[in-house]
Design an enzyme around this catalytic site. Structure first.
Site, PDB file in Angstrom:
ATOM      1  CG  MET A  30      43.223  35.985  29.156  1.00 49.12           C
ATOM      2  SD  MET A  30      44.750  36.220  30.054  1.00 49.12           S
ATOM      3  CE  MET A  30      44.129  36.704  31.647  1.00 49.12           C
ATOM      4  CG  HIS A  37      34.417  36.562  29.724  1.00 44.02           C
ATOM      5  ND1 HIS A  37      34.575  35.776  30.836  1.00 44.02           N
ATOM      6  CD2 HIS A  37      35.613  37.179  29.541  1.00 44.02           C
ATOM      7  CE1 HIS A  37      35.809  35.900  31.295  1.00 44.02           C
ATOM      8  NE2 HIS A  37      36.462  36.759  30.539  1.00 44.02           N
TER       9      HIS A  37
HETATM   10  P1  AMP Z   1      39.710  38.347  30.492  1.00 46.20           P
HETATM   11  O1  AMP Z   1      39.265  36.965  30.125  1.00 46.20           O
HETATM   12  O2  AMP Z   1      39.708  38.602  31.956  1.00 46.20           O
HETATM   13  O3  AMP Z   1      41.002  38.730  29.806  1.00 46.20           O
HETATM   14  O4  AMP Z   1      38.615  39.336  29.908  1.00 46.20           O
HETATM   15  C1  AMP Z   1      38.250  39.334  28.556  1.00 46.20           C
HETATM   16  C2  AMP Z   1      37.423  40.551  28.260  1.00 46.20           C
HETATM   17  O5  AMP Z   1      36.254  40.546  29.089  1.00 46.20           O
HETATM   18  C3  AMP Z   1      38.161  41.863  28.560  1.00 46.20           C
HETATM   19  O6  AMP Z   1      37.863  42.815  27.545  1.00 46.20           O
HETATM   20  C4  AMP Z   1      37.585  42.262  29.889  1.00 46.20           C
HETATM   21  O7  AMP Z   1      37.609  43.650  30.125  1.00 46.20           O
HETATM   22  C5  AMP Z   1      36.159  41.782  29.760  1.00 46.20           C
HETATM   23  N1  AMP Z   1      35.557  41.614  31.091  1.00 46.20           N
HETATM   24  C6  AMP Z   1      36.036  40.874  32.119  1.00 46.20           C
HETATM   25  N2  AMP Z   1      35.241  41.012  33.210  1.00 46.20           N
HETATM   26  C7  AMP Z   1      34.259  41.878  32.858  1.00 46.20           C
HETATM   27  C8  AMP Z   1      33.147  42.439  33.541  1.00 46.20           C
HETATM   28  N3  AMP Z   1      32.873  42.152  34.811  1.00 46.20           N
HETATM   29  N4  AMP Z   1      32.355  43.315  32.874  1.00 46.20           N
HETATM   30  C9  AMP Z   1      32.619  43.632  31.574  1.00 46.20           C
HETATM   31  N5  AMP Z   1      33.647  43.126  30.884  1.00 46.20           N
HETATM   32  C10 AMP Z   1      34.471  42.261  31.504  1.00 46.20           C
END
Ligand code: AMP
Length: 280
Positions: A30, A37
């Site tokens: 997102m 990420h």
């Molecule tokens: P988001 O933009 O928050 O929807 O996250 C996109 C992807 O990044 C998802 O698969 C999340 O689980 C992963 N993600 C977000 N924060 C972390 C983190 N601290 N460690 C590992 N993966 C992450």
């Protein structure tokens, strides 16, 4: 790096890459990118000829009183980071192109959504499964990268891949944390300085529980109590503390071979989640 907004254009470019024998790695996000990420993107870069990252703040996974409108966005900064990470394509679609008028392709997230964040955020995982399915159909990746930060989400997508027999390899990557233990999240942006310090207690509560499990504690109620006692001193509201089966996300009473310790809590109006997979 090419930024592409049109789904059909991306599909046709990727078809050409696929015809040249290239494997496609896909990282859905997102946006408002951070080290979490980037760790997924680095894995994708290592394992695939082509890396696609999507940035789409998916309206249908937010509840009516959640933070869709104020969710942080910064496309320029994200583009810079993605270029540095040698991403091939950034897919940044409009809401209309993902959900055209009359869209009906909603996906049932299945039984894993009954637990943890499922009941706390009605409709959330239906929104997640729907958008990821839509993105998978457009991109048709060989491998898809998700973070263990959103453990339940990753398991729901894994289940969807299995159910629909999609030819996609699911990669679940470890949680990236700050040095002090706080799991990195775009939502940490909302925290004041003091809240950010208090938020460290989340990981501390999980590691303390793990320590007690390793010392022999098996009773989920006792383990939850250890976590609660730490959290209550630092966070404003505990949304849930659960000890669950890592395969089904269903609560367990005794920790036998493995367990997922999962927490959701509020600091001010910011809701944070974290988890720790414990093996005995
Ligand atoms: P988001 O933009 O928050 O929807 O996250 C996109 C992807 O990044 C998802 O698969 C999340 O689980 C992963 N993600 C977000 N924060 C972390 C983190 N601290 N460690 C590992 N993966 C992450």
């Amino acid at each position: 790096m090419l930024t592409i907004k049109n789904p059909r254009e991306l599909t046709s470019i990727l078809n050409r890459d696929r015809d040249q024998g290239k494997r496609i790695g896909f990282v859905p996000t997102m946006g408002y990118l951070h080290e979490g990420h980037l760790s997924l993107i680095r894995s994708a870069r290592k394992e695939n000829g082509i890396v696609v990252v999507s940035i789409f703040v998916n309206p249908i996974q937010f509840g009516p009183y959640e933070d869709f409108k104020r969710y942080p966005r910064n496309l320029k900064m994200d583009q810079r980071l993605l270029k540095q990470a040698r991403v091939d394509y950034l897919f940044a679609p409009s809401t209309n192109s993902i959900y055209p008028k009359g869209f009906r392709g909603f996906i049932d997230p299945g039984p894993l959504a009954r637990y943890l964040c499922g009941p706390k955020r009605p409709g959330h995982f239906r929104g997640v499964a729907t958008v990821v399915n839509r993105l998978f159909r457009i991109i048709q990746p060989d491998r898809a990268y998700f973070g263990a930060k959103d453990y339940q989400q990753a398991k729901i997508i894994e289940d969807m891949i299995r159910k629909f027999r999609l030819p996609i390899q699911m990669k679940i990557c470890p949680i990236v944390r700050e040095k002090n233990g706080l799991a990195i999240s775009s939502r940490n942006q909302y925290l004041s300085k003091k809240e950010r310090i208090r938020a460290r207690s989340i990981y501390r509560s999980l590691t303390e529980a793990r320590k007690q499990i390793r010392l022999g504690e098996q009773r989920a109620e006792r383990i939850k109590k250890i976590i609660r006692q730490i959290l209550l001193n630092y966070v404003d509201k505990v949304d849930y503390i659960e000890i669950v089966n890592p395969k089904t996300c269903a609560p367990i009473e005794q920790v036998k071979s493995s367990a997922l310790l999962a927490v959701a809590c509020y600091l001010g109006s910011t809701r944070l989640i974290d988890n720790l997979l414990v093996k005995r």
